[in-house]
Design a protein around this motif. Structure first.
Motif, PDB file in Angstrom:
ATOM      1  N   GLY A 176      70.598 -28.906  -6.760  1.00 24.97           N
ATOM      2  CA  GLY A 176      71.899 -28.319  -6.463  1.00 24.97           C
ATOM      3  C   GLY A 176      72.005 -28.046  -4.970  1.00 24.97           C
ATOM      4  N   VAL A 177      73.225 -27.962  -4.478  1.00 26.82           N
ATOM      5  CA  VAL A 177      73.438 -27.775  -3.039  1.00 26.82           C
ATOM      6  C   VAL A 177      74.352 -26.583  -2.791  1.00 26.82           C
ATOM      7  CG1 VAL A 177      74.085 -28.840  -0.868  1.00 26.82           C
ATOM      8  CG2 VAL A 177      73.273 -30.272  -2.748  1.00 26.82           C
ATOM      9  N   LEU A 178      73.856 -25.633  -2.030  1.00 25.64           N
ATOM     10  CA  LEU A 178      74.685 -24.530  -1.539  1.00 25.64           C
ATOM     11  C   LEU A 178      75.301 -24.981  -0.221  1.00 25.64           C
ATOM     12  CD1 LEU A 178      75.442 -21.413  -1.807  1.00 25.64           C
ATOM     13  CD2 LEU A 178      73.628 -21.073  -0.140  1.00 25.64           C
ATOM     14  N   VAL A 179      76.610 -25.207  -0.208  1.00 22.86           N
ATOM     15  CA  VAL A 179      77.321 -25.653   0.996  1.00 22.86           C
ATOM     16  C   VAL A 179      78.093 -24.472   1.560  1.00 22.86           C
ATOM     17  CG1 VAL A 179      78.955 -27.293   1.976  1.00 22.86           C
ATOM     18  CG2 VAL A 179      77.535 -27.963   0.029  1.00 22.86           C
ATOM     19  N   GLU A 180      77.791 -24.103   2.795  1.00 23.16           N
ATOM     20  CA  GLU A 180      78.430 -22.952   3.428  1.00 23.16           C
ATOM     21  C   GLU A 180      79.405 -23.380   4.518  1.00 23.16           C
ATOM     22  OE1 GLU A 180      75.144 -19.439   3.550  1.00 23.16           O
ATOM     23  OE2 GLU A 180      74.839 -21.087   4.942  1.00 23.16           O
ATOM     24  N   ARG A 181      80.525 -22.712   4.578  1.00 26.12           N
ATOM     25  CA  ARG A 181      81.349 -22.720   5.786  1.00 26.12           C
ATOM     26  C   ARG A 181      81.141 -21.367   6.441  1.00 26.12           C
ATOM     27  NH1 ARG A 181      86.838 -20.294   6.573  1.00 26.12           N
ATOM     28  NH2 ARG A 181      85.282 -18.646   6.748  1.00 26.12           N
ATOM     29  N   LEU A 182      80.509 -21.368   7.606  1.00 31.51           N
ATOM     30  CA  LEU A 182      80.170 -20.111   8.260  1.00 31.51           C
ATOM     31  C   LEU A 182      81.420 -19.419   8.796  1.00 31.51           C
ATOM     32  CD1 LEU A 182      76.953 -21.240  10.170  1.00 31.51           C
ATOM     33  CD2 LEU A 182      77.128 -20.087   7.954  1.00 31.51           C
ATOM     34  N   PRO A 183      81.347 -18.106   9.072  1.00 29.20           N
ATOM     35  CA  PRO A 183      82.513 -17.392   9.608  1.00 29.20           C
ATOM     36  C   PRO A 183      83.052 -18.049  10.880  1.00 29.20           C
ATOM     37  CG  PRO A 183      80.803 -15.846   8.954  1.00 29.20           C
ATOM     38  CD  PRO A 183      80.197 -17.206   8.842  1.00 29.20           C
ATOM     39  N   ILE A 184      84.376 -18.046  11.023  1.00 32.05           N
ATOM     40  CA  ILE A 184      85.043 -18.630  12.190  1.00 32.05           C
ATOM     41  C   ILE A 184      85.225 -17.587  13.290  1.00 32.05           C
ATOM     42  CG2 ILE A 184      87.095 -19.875  12.979  1.00 32.05           C
ATOM     43  CD1 ILE A 184      85.382 -21.407  10.979  1.00 32.05           C
ATOM     44  N   VAL A 185      85.479 -16.356  12.905  1.00 33.40           N
ATOM     45  CA  VAL A 185      85.682 -15.268  13.868  1.00 33.40           C
ATOM     46  C   VAL A 185      84.727 -14.129  13.531  1.00 33.40           C
ATOM     47  CG1 VAL A 185      88.122 -15.848  14.242  1.00 33.40           C
ATOM     48  CG2 VAL A 185      87.503 -14.207  12.454  1.00 33.40           C
ATOM     49  N   THR A 186      84.497 -13.276  14.507  1.00 36.11           N
ATOM     50  CA  THR A 186      83.641 -12.113  14.262  1.00 36.11           C
ATOM     51  C   THR A 186      84.350 -11.146  13.317  1.00 36.11           C
ATOM     52  OG1 THR A 186      84.552 -11.013  16.223  1.00 36.11           O
ATOM     53  CG2 THR A 186      82.516 -12.274  16.512  1.00 36.11           C
ATOM     54  N   LYS A 187      83.557 -10.400  12.585  1.00 34.75           N
ATOM     55  CA  LYS A 187      84.130  -9.458  11.631  1.00 34.75           C
ATOM     56  C   LYS A 187      84.806  -8.298  12.346  1.00 34.75           C
ATOM     57  CE  LYS A 187      81.201 -10.327   7.618  1.00 34.75           C
ATOM     58  NZ  LYS A 187      80.345  -9.720   6.571  1.00 34.75           N
ATOM     59  N   THR A 188      85.868  -7.784  11.737  1.00 35.47           N
ATOM     60  CA  THR A 188      86.542  -6.607  12.277  1.00 35.47           C
ATOM     61  C   THR A 188      85.585  -5.420  12.240  1.00 35.47           C
ATOM     62  OG1 THR A 188      88.667  -7.422  11.459  1.00 35.47           O
ATOM     63  CG2 THR A 188      88.521  -5.076  12.015  1.00 35.47           C
ATOM     64  N   LEU A 189      85.528  -4.687  13.345  1.00 38.84           N
ATOM     65  CA  LEU A 189      84.605  -3.560  13.432  1.00 38.84           C
ATOM     66  C   LEU A 189      85.057  -2.419  12.528  1.00 38.84           C
ATOM     67  CD1 LEU A 189      83.946  -3.379  17.302  1.00 38.84           C
ATOM     68  CD2 LEU A 189      82.582  -4.531  15.551  1.00 38.84           C
ATOM     69  N   THR A 190      84.099  -1.784  11.910  1.00 40.47           N
ATOM     70  CA  THR A 190      84.400  -0.564  11.159  1.00 40.47           C
ATOM     71  C   THR A 190      84.652   0.562  12.160  1.00 40.47           C
ATOM     72  OG1 THR A 190      82.072   0.097  11.067  1.00 40.47           O
ATOM     73  CG2 THR A 190      82.882  -1.345   9.296  1.00 40.47           C
ATOM     74  N   PRO A 191      85.247   1.680  11.733  1.00 39.93           N
ATOM     75  CA  PRO A 191      85.495   2.784  12.676  1.00 39.93           C
ATOM     76  C   PRO A 191      84.250   3.245  13.420  1.00 39.93           C
ATOM     77  CG  PRO A 191      86.724   3.147  10.657  1.00 39.93           C
ATOM     78  CD  PRO A 191      85.866   1.941  10.419  1.00 39.93           C
ATOM     79  N   ILE A 192      83.113   3.360  12.729  1.00 42.24           N
ATOM     80  CA  ILE A 192      81.899   3.831  13.404  1.00 42.24           C
ATOM     81  C   ILE A 192      81.371   2.763  14.368  1.00 42.24           C
ATOM     82  CG2 ILE A 192      80.291   3.027  11.626  1.00 42.24           C
ATOM     83  CD1 ILE A 192      78.688   5.608  12.132  1.00 42.24           C
ATOM     84  N   GLU A 193      81.524   1.478  14.018  1.00 39.90           N
ATOM     85  CA  GLU A 193      81.114   0.400  14.913  1.00 39.90           C
ATOM     86  C   GLU A 193      81.985   0.382  16.171  1.00 39.90           C
ATOM     87  OE1 GLU A 193      79.350  -2.933  11.764  1.00 39.90           O
ATOM     88  OE2 GLU A 193      81.497  -2.892  12.253  1.00 39.90           O
ATOM     89  N   ALA A 194      83.297   0.585  15.991  1.00 43.71           N
ATOM     90  CA  ALA A 194      84.206   0.599  17.130  1.00 43.71           C
ATOM     91  C   ALA A 194      83.892   1.772  18.067  1.00 43.71           C
ATOM     92  CB  ALA A 194      85.649   0.678  16.645  1.00 43.71           C
ATOM     93  N   LYS A 195      83.581   2.922  17.479  1.00 47.91           N
ATOM     94  CA  LYS A 195      83.244   4.103  18.285  1.00 47.91           C
ATOM     95  C   LYS A 195      81.947   3.872  19.051  1.00 47.91           C
ATOM     96  CE  LYS A 195      82.821   9.132  17.938  1.00 47.91           C
ATOM     97  NZ  LYS A 195      82.844  10.301  17.013  1.00 47.91           N
TER      98      LYS A 195
END
Length: 266
Positions: A41-60
């Motif tokens: 079997g084959v796991l085929v991934e399309r990786l993220p195109i953009v960075t994830k939106t920061l959570t409030p604590i990450e943004a701070k």
């Protein structure tokens, strides 16, 4: 017997052991006399195109780091130029320098104003695409912040299921060659992927219904991991398929199958 696999990303290679794989591969005495079909079997991934939106604590935290960096950094050439031009302006007002040679040049402030004006006209693309709005699960232009996994519709017994692309191993093939072949059989030339290695990274087995068994009691599926390099429109193919994120996989797949697949998801 413990199933071991290598996963390689970039320059990082690590050995991992799947508890689920260990549980499923360990053979009991009666199983030693049973015959199983071998699948890849084959796991085929399309990786993220953009960075994830920061959570409030990450943004701070990011804001705090930026402030610390600003306080400890040296002044840039642009800042030094602005300070120098400020001193020149004071000398100009005092009549101590020549107006013609100093006042007609483009100042650092002029450049900064032009840059700010251009930046103000910049309109970033939305993270929510048309495919997200329409919930088009056949489009790769969705869930740009997340990894998408390819599922294709396949017939097992009398029923059809959405699974990772898989196919029966043929004599003379390596499992990696089987994985490459079945992916081409399902997707044709519309999908180009990069396999991470020659070693399976996961395992799943299931038994056939009693009334559908012949010489074999079930299938043992060895999963290979790959990432999309290039894809044309898979909608032009005859197969039915979906690109799903991990949460959607959980809702789509049978619990035991998802448990095995989730072991190889990042």
């Amino acid at each position: 017997m413990r199933f071991l696999g290598y996963r390689s990303i970039g320059n990082m290679t690590r050995l991992f052991t799947s508890r689920a794989a260990y549980t499923q591969v360990t053979a009991t005495a009666p199983e030693l006399d049973q015959k199983w079909d071998l699948y890849a079997g084959v796991l085929v991934e399309r990786l993220p195109i953009v960075t994830k939106t920061l959570t409030p604590i990450e943004a701070k935290f990011k804001e705090m780091l930026s402030q610390v960096e600003l306080e400890k950094s040296l002044k840039s050439n642009h800042e030094l130029r602005k300070e120098n031009e400020k001193r020149q302006l004071e000398l100009l007002k005092a009549g101590k320098i020549d107006l013609d040679s100093e006042a007609l040049k483009q100042t650092a402030q002029d450049l900064e104003d032009a840059y700010n004006e251009e930046f103000g006209r910049f309109n970033p693309a939305s993270r929510v695409t048309e495919a997200d709005t329409k919930n088009d699960v056949q489009s790769l232009d969705r869930k740009l912040e997340q990894t998408l996994i390819l599922l294709v519709e396949q017939k097992l017994g009398m029923k059809s299921h959405y699974l990772l692309p898989q196919g029966l191993h043929k004599t003379g093939e390596s499992l990696r060659q089987t994985a490459e072949r079945i992916l081409k059989e399902h997707c044709g030339d519309s999908l180009e992927v990069l396999f991470y290695g020659n070693t399976p990274v996961g395992f799943y087995k299931y038994k056939y219904p009693s009334n559908e068994r012949s010489d074999t009691v079930g299938a043992k599926v060895f999963f290979f991991r790959s990432v999309v390099k290039k894809t044309s429109n898979l909608k032009n193919t005859k197969m039915k398929f979906k690109w799903l994120c991990q949460e959607e996989l959980h809702n789509q797949l049978q619990p035991s199958y998802y448990q095995s697949v989730s072991q190889i998801l990042f």
